[in-house]
Design an enzyme around this catalytic site. Structure first.
Site: not given
Ligand code: FAD
Ligand code: SIN
Length: 532
Positions: A17, A36, A48-49, A118, A220, A241, A287, A348, A372, A383, A389
């Protein structure tokens, strides 16, 4: 006082982002990217996916919208979903132009995108780079960014709090004016002034004992926004997850849902494929359903983990399609070509967050949020896999376009330096680590996949006293990154618990034994929290 740094745009966070926004806005002015740890360390880097996007002739926007709404359990904003889904292909093309390369396969003599599948997706639509999609995206964005003369990167700099006109005592035209930032190496708190501050600080997985998230994910952004008076929504919807590797050597390593997309089957400790009777999509159900079924199975059998079995695929296929997972498993002594992989659910993704418009605008002028950390209405109560992403890419691009069109507001000349009072070096670091551990353990035990009002109340009461303790500590001792994170963790944990307590139904990721049904008596609503 003159600020230590002044930029046209200050971006907090260097994941997908923040970097996308920075790259798109830099033609218009100077940009600081504050991050950070090292520049690549982000949730993005571990994805990954892949990215969900309609690119195949067998798929349609309508189907992607429908799958997203179905996973979101009645809480998604359909206009937001449609907008993001339809803008996806253009943003993906830009990412490819920037140097990102997605896995391809041969089909009848020509190369085409190798689309993955997925949970909850009715079509193959996940663009991926084997199982290291995030690392490749992060690399492509950072390479492009390094070439841009208008962008300055501040690594090992942790944002502490937003500076607003209201906090400075002005009663009119509240606006974000910048941010106080700790230079972690020197220990000095610096002032960054800007008329546009972008929160792209990611999620809060570290609020739970077991998580797939890296250590930067301490909520944060949500905490800073909330302290600045900006509303946050739907924090009860924490996505677990279903398949995190269960092994002492790899506590937070994800086994991608794409493994189930390629036919992986979840089995219990007796070898039975327990998802068959639970949902028509069995192991590839959304999920929330899979994670709850695993939780129930673990409680029923008393086992420590369940198993993901993909042994029906050839070694050659597994090594090529899932190289990172294959080698991590081998490192742990698991040969996924011959034996099922032990897995457990882990925290997750944060589906709620700072409330924004579909172009990333928050209620506080000058403050934008995306990725996020934000809640646009795309994810609803759960989600859909690989939509995050996509959301970050689309919203960051929109925000950059919107901010470029804004008339520059008057610059605030005087920004006071950070007040450290009588702060001294902490002599008892053990207190920080103890409190940190306690929060994560109690969130895991009391605010997990299956909740009850009693457990939530217990968590709320303990978190309140931890909050007071941390606050005292915070003002008495010198600022460190651990202390910043602890203060944020305790606040975000409270926001999750308060949101969960105020939802008197089960929906999507929020499941409580005290209200096990979804409330259909009135239209579903968001859980909104705003400080007085
Ligand atoms: P991040 O990428 O998390 O970046 C946050 C940035 O903010 C970091 O640079 C961090 O250091 C910085 N930061 C945080 N706090 C501060 C502070 N106080 N001061 C300064 N900087 C700060 N989603 C998908 O769509 N597809 C997938 O395949 C997928 N796989 C995933 C696999 C794993 C293991 C994980 C953990 C997540 C996965 N997700 C996936 C989710 C997705 O990766 C994230 O939601 C997404 O990358 C978030 O991007 P972001 O830019 O919002 O935040
Ligand atoms: C995964 O690869 O299973 C993660 C996908 C996601 O979180 O969207």
């Amino acid at each position: 006082m003159v600020a230590d740094h002044r930029f046209d745009y200050v971006v907090l966070g260097s994941g997908i982002a923040g970097l996308t926004f920075a790259l798109n806005v830099a033609e218009k002015g100077s940009v600081a990217v504050i991050t950070k740890k090292n520049r690549a360390e982000s949730n993005t880097n571990y994805a990954q996916g892949g990215i969900a996007c309609v690119t195949s002739t067998e798929d349609t926007f309508d189907l992607h919208v429908r799958d997203t709404l179905e996973a979101g359990a009645g809480l998604c904003r359909e206009d937001v979903v449609r907008g993001i889904v339809e803008e996806g292909p253009e943003r993906i093309k830009e990412l490819i132009d920037l140097g990102m390369s997605f896995s391809e396969r041969e089909n009848g003599g020509h190369q085409e995108l190798d689309l993955g599948k997925e949970g909850g997706h009715s079509k193959r639509r996940i663009l991926h780079a084997k199982d290291i999609t995030g690392r490749e995206i992060e690399g492509a964005l950072l390479t492009a960014l390094a070439l841009h003369p208008n962008i300055e990167m501040f690594e090992n700099h942790a944002a502490i709090d937003l500076i607003t006109r209201r906090k400075l005592g002005f009663t009119t035209d509240n606006r974000c004016l910048g941010v106080y930032v700790l230079d972690v190496k020197s220990g000095k708190v610096e002032t960054f002034a800007s008329q546009h501050v972008l929160l792209a600080t990611g999620g809060c997985g570290k609020v739970y004992l077991y998580t797939t998230n890296p250590s930067i994910a301490t909520g944060d952004g949500v905490a800073m926004a909330y302290r600045a008076g900006v509303p946050v929504a739907n924090m009860e919807f924490i996505q677990f997850h279903p398949t995190c590797l269960f092994h002492p050597k790899a506590r937070s390593f994800l086994i991608s849902e794409a493994v189930r997309g390629e036919g992986g089957i979840l089995r219990n400790s007796e070898g039975k494929p327990f998802m068959d009777g639970v949902h028509p999509l069995a192991s590839l159900a959304p999920r929330d359903i899979v994670a709850r079924a695993i939780d129930a199975e673990l409680k029923r059998t008393g086992a420590e983990c369940v198993y993901l079995d993909i042994t029906h695929k050839s070694r050659e296929f597994l090594e090529n399609r899932f190289p990172a997972i294959y080698s991590k498993c081998l490192e742990c002594g698991i040969d996924m070509a011959l034996e099922p992989i032990p897995v457990v659910p882990a925290a997750h993704y944060q589906c709620g967050g700072v409330v924004t418009s579909p172009e990333g605008r928050t209620e506080l002028p000058g403050l934008w949020a995306m990725g996020e950390v934000a809640c646009t209405g795309l994810h609803g109560a759960n989600r859909l896999a690989s939509n995050s992403l996509l959301e970050a890419l689309v919203v960051a691009h929109r925000a950059a376009e919107a901010v470029k069109k804004e008339k520059a507001p008057k610059k605030q000349k005087d920004i006071p330096p950070w007040q450290s009072g009588s702060a001294q070096d902490a002599d008892e670091l053990v207190v920080i680590y103890h409190n940190w551990r306690e929060i994560r353990q109690l969130m895991w035990d009391y605010v997990g996949i299956v909740r009850t009002t009693k457990r939530l109340q217990r968590a709320a009461s303990r978190l309140r006293s931890l909050g007071v303790e941390v606050q005292e500590y915070y003002w008495n001792y010198k600022m460190t990154c651990d202390l910043i994170e602890l203060r944020n963790l305790v606040l975000v944990a409270e926001l999750i618990v308060d949101s969960a307590l105020s939802r008197h139904e089960s929906r999507g990721l929020h499941f409580t034994l005290d209200y096990p049904e979804t409330d259909t008596s009135s239209p579903p609503g968001d859980t909104l929290l705003k400080p007085e």
